[in-house]
Design a protein around this motif. Sequence first.
Motif, short mmCIF file in Angstrom:
data_model
loop_
_atom_site.label_atom_id
_atom_site.label_comp_id
_atom_site.label_asym_id
_atom_site.label_seq_id
_atom_site.Cartn_x
_atom_site.Cartn_y
_atom_site.Cartn_z
N TYR A 167 0.85 -1.20 0.00
CA TYR A 167 0.00 0.00 0.00
C TYR A 167 0.88 1.24 0.00
CZ TYR A 167 -3.50 3.45 1.40
OH TYR A 167 -4.33 4.54 1.45
N VAL A 168 0.64 2.11 -0.96
CA VAL A 168 1.37 3.38 -1.01
C VAL A 168 0.33 4.50 -0.91
CG1 VAL A 168 3.00 4.80 -2.31
CG2 VAL A 168 3.06 2.30 -2.53
N ALA A 169 0.32 5.18 0.21
CA ALA A 169 -0.71 6.20 0.44
C ALA A 169 -0.60 7.34 -0.58
CB ALA A 169 -0.63 6.75 1.86
N VAL A 170 0.61 7.81 -0.80
CA VAL A 170 0.83 8.94 -1.71
C VAL A 170 1.91 8.57 -2.71
CG1 VAL A 170 1.34 11.41 -1.86
CG2 VAL A 170 0.25 10.50 0.21
N PRO A 171 1.53 7.96 -3.83
CA PRO A 171 2.55 7.53 -4.81
C PRO A 171 3.38 8.70 -5.34
CG PRO A 171 0.46 6.44 -5.25
CD PRO A 171 0.18 7.50 -4.21
N GLY A 172 2.74 9.86 -5.54
CA GLY A 172 3.50 11.04 -5.97
C GLY A 172 3.82 11.08 -7.45
N LYS A 173 3.75 9.94 -8.13
CA LYS A 173 4.04 9.91 -9.57
C LYS A 173 3.38 8.69 -10.18
CE LYS A 173 8.14 7.09 -9.09
NZ LYS A 173 9.44 6.71 -9.54
N TYR A 174 3.39 8.64 -11.49
CA TYR A 174 2.84 7.48 -12.19
C TYR A 174 3.91 6.92 -13.11
CZ TYR A 174 -0.21 4.57 -15.08
OH TYR A 174 -0.81 3.52 -15.73
N ASP A 175 4.10 5.63 -13.03
CA ASP A 175 5.01 4.95 -13.95
C ASP A 175 4.22 3.83 -14.62
OD1 ASP A 175 6.90 3.48 -15.28
OD2 ASP A 175 8.34 3.41 -13.63
N GLY A 176 3.98 3.98 -15.89
CA GLY A 176 3.17 3.02 -16.62
C GLY A 176 3.98 1.88 -17.21
N ASN A 177 5.26 1.86 -16.87
CA ASN A 177 6.14 0.81 -17.40
C ASN A 177 7.05 0.35 -16.26
OD1 ASN A 177 7.56 -0.87 -19.09
ND2 ASN A 177 8.80 0.77 -20.01
N TYR A 178 6.42 -0.06 -15.18
CA TYR A 178 7.12 -0.36 -13.95
C TYR A 178 7.52 -1.84 -13.96
CZ TYR A 178 7.91 -0.05 -8.86
OH TYR A 178 8.46 -0.02 -7.61
N TRP A 187 -0.24 -4.12 -5.74
CA TRP A 187 -0.57 -2.89 -5.02
C TRP A 187 -1.98 -3.00 -4.43
CZ3 TRP A 187 3.85 -0.73 -4.69
CH2 TRP A 187 4.70 -0.59 -5.79
#
Lengths: 190, 559
Positions: A167-178, A187
Amino acid sequence: MNRRDAISRVGLILGGTVIGAEFFISGCKSGSKVNTDDLFSKETTAYLNEVGETILPETKTPGAKAANVGGFMAIMVRDCYTAADQKIFNKGLSQLNEATDKKFKKSFMEADAKQRTEILTDLDKEAKEYSKTKKPEDPNHYFTMIKQLTLLGFFTSEEGATKALRYVAVPGKYDGNYPYKKGDRAWALS
Amino acid sequence: MSTNTYDAIVIGSGISGGWAAKELTEKGLKTIMLERGKNIEHIKDYVNANKGPWEFEHRGGRTQQMIDDYPVLKRDYPLNETNLDFWTNEKESPYTEIKRFDWFRGYQVGGRSLMWGRQSYRWHDTDFEANAKDGIGTDWPIRYKDLHDWYGYAERFAGISGNKDGVPILPDGDFMPPMEMNIVEKDVQKRYKEFYKDTRHFVIGRTANITVPHNNRTNCQYRNKCWLGCPFGAYFSTQSATLPAAVATGNLTLRPWSIVTKILYDKNTKKAKGVEVLDAETNKTYEFFAKIVFVNASALNSAWVLMNSATDVWEGGLGSSSGQLGHNVMDHHLGVGAGGRVEGFEDKYTFGRRANGIYIPRYRNLNGEKRDYIRGFGYQGGGSRSGWSRDIAELNIGGDFKDALTEPGSWGFGMGGFGETLPYHENKITLDKTNKDKWGLPILAFDVECKDNERKMRIDMMNDAKEMLENAGVKDVKSYTTDPVLGRGIHEMGTARMGRDPKSSVLNGNNQVWDAKNVFVTDGAAMASSACQNPSLTYMALTARAVDFAVKELKKGNI
């Protein structure tokens, strides 16, 4: 679940059993209230926790009991179930004990882990078989309810979401190729 | 009396009301914004915004009590435990359904700007010209060129992230950097492009979530909890954007709990002199006076206010001389689409919860194509890996089952359509004078339905979705459709339409009520057609444009 999620999800869940999710999208009829006080007795929540633990046991991550799925089931059955489903659920708890008694001459609580697994595996097959021919107006199978509540209760609990999942409360960014490798945990959703 | 006098009154505080208040106050007008519901203070009142899923007793679901209390909201996804407080109390504010209409309302400061879907698309001349070409409804009195600059103005302030895709039917805007498609969406897009070339398009959604810091607002943190209220102010709402701008001018008064029961119409001047307000808490009645009134109560309630106004002059209310007030109710019809499995990419995942998806703009009935229906539709959707709620056929219960569920499942791709609804005169709302709300006010009665054109369109919406996904390499694609119910698009429009002639429209080309030149309606009520794009950006642009016009007229002494 917001609209965008709902739109994508409807497309994705076709054909599959959506465990838990149906609580969030189906309206249902009410009826006269069933007395659910007994669900909150120490004995019953302990029993439900053991049933939950058999479905989702402690492995390298905590199991359903650590998340008190028994207590969660009691709340959900009391507040979110129709009277008809409450009756099925309550009766199911007795039926489960009867089935265990028939097979092993003991109650579910007295049965060992292997026996519990055997009983619930049989029940899961029975419930899945039932769901294949079940019409929407037919009564739900009590084990389907128990299993749905166990999964929902566990994976959205703090134990389940943060230890069995990530669980990540505040991811802060998006990575669509993780990058992902087998064994990495999923997640938890918001 | 003097304390109740302002330069301008704004009725409603949602997306368009907030914009009206911002524009009016920035132009120096002392303005009061009247909101029928409670106050919601930015950040402070987003009480659930920082909770984990386990902090909700029913994990966000719905109780039997909620189902009893919200007989309409329960019909679709909005009834939930996490932001229940943002949805209108249906026991206090009922409405009558001659035909079923799902009306999902938000009575509070910020209105539905707090829970909106945030997808923000410009219209195209095809949309503005459609009524005239088809001989349907009434011709829009404006064209794209009239809104072009105002779209840009609205986008730059609201903060719309998007990609300049160069799609002819979907004009590019003044965007912030776009959000990213994930690896599977990019793959589907690539195959889609190979198949459809430049005839159909597949783009990242354009959304009112900011991707770079903007006006003291923090960029989107990818929590996907928008509809709980954003503590970062990362999506456009009244609270995050227009309200602070209006407050900063020193010209704004905000009054919650203020139900505007009528516009006070002066027969001699043929203008409004103010509004009557029922205090929702005290049941006391007040009058407020101003030179300009902006009606932004949301499409159906804006019509309700007009219907209750100037009834001594026009029995049907202010704007009813056209015979169109309350008619032509539109929405977008949805609940139809397709989804399937995407093979491979097992070594790929996503990080962050992107509150956005992909968009397929309209492609039907363009460039000379003629289907057995008119107008068109678009799709929203996205790709993702399945989670713990998936079915694992070969496993029943136990440790292996649990461990399998702690890992993500396979990739899937799903999408749903948003279809244009035509403006049918007979699709109407009227005052139900026998049934009253909690305050003894007449309620609305709905007589609205999807008709043949929408139903025919839905067949394409379903079949095209399946066909396109298959052509783009998605496997096991299954399509779905539902009985179309209007309202559930939550894009109500049309009840006080703009037009060129006072005999067939309520508003002129500047959103001015033909019958009261200092009254402006700039929410969904003003729409003469619905197009298929999400409409809020157009309301923002129309509102800013109308305020600019209104203030110029005021200075010229024309109103």
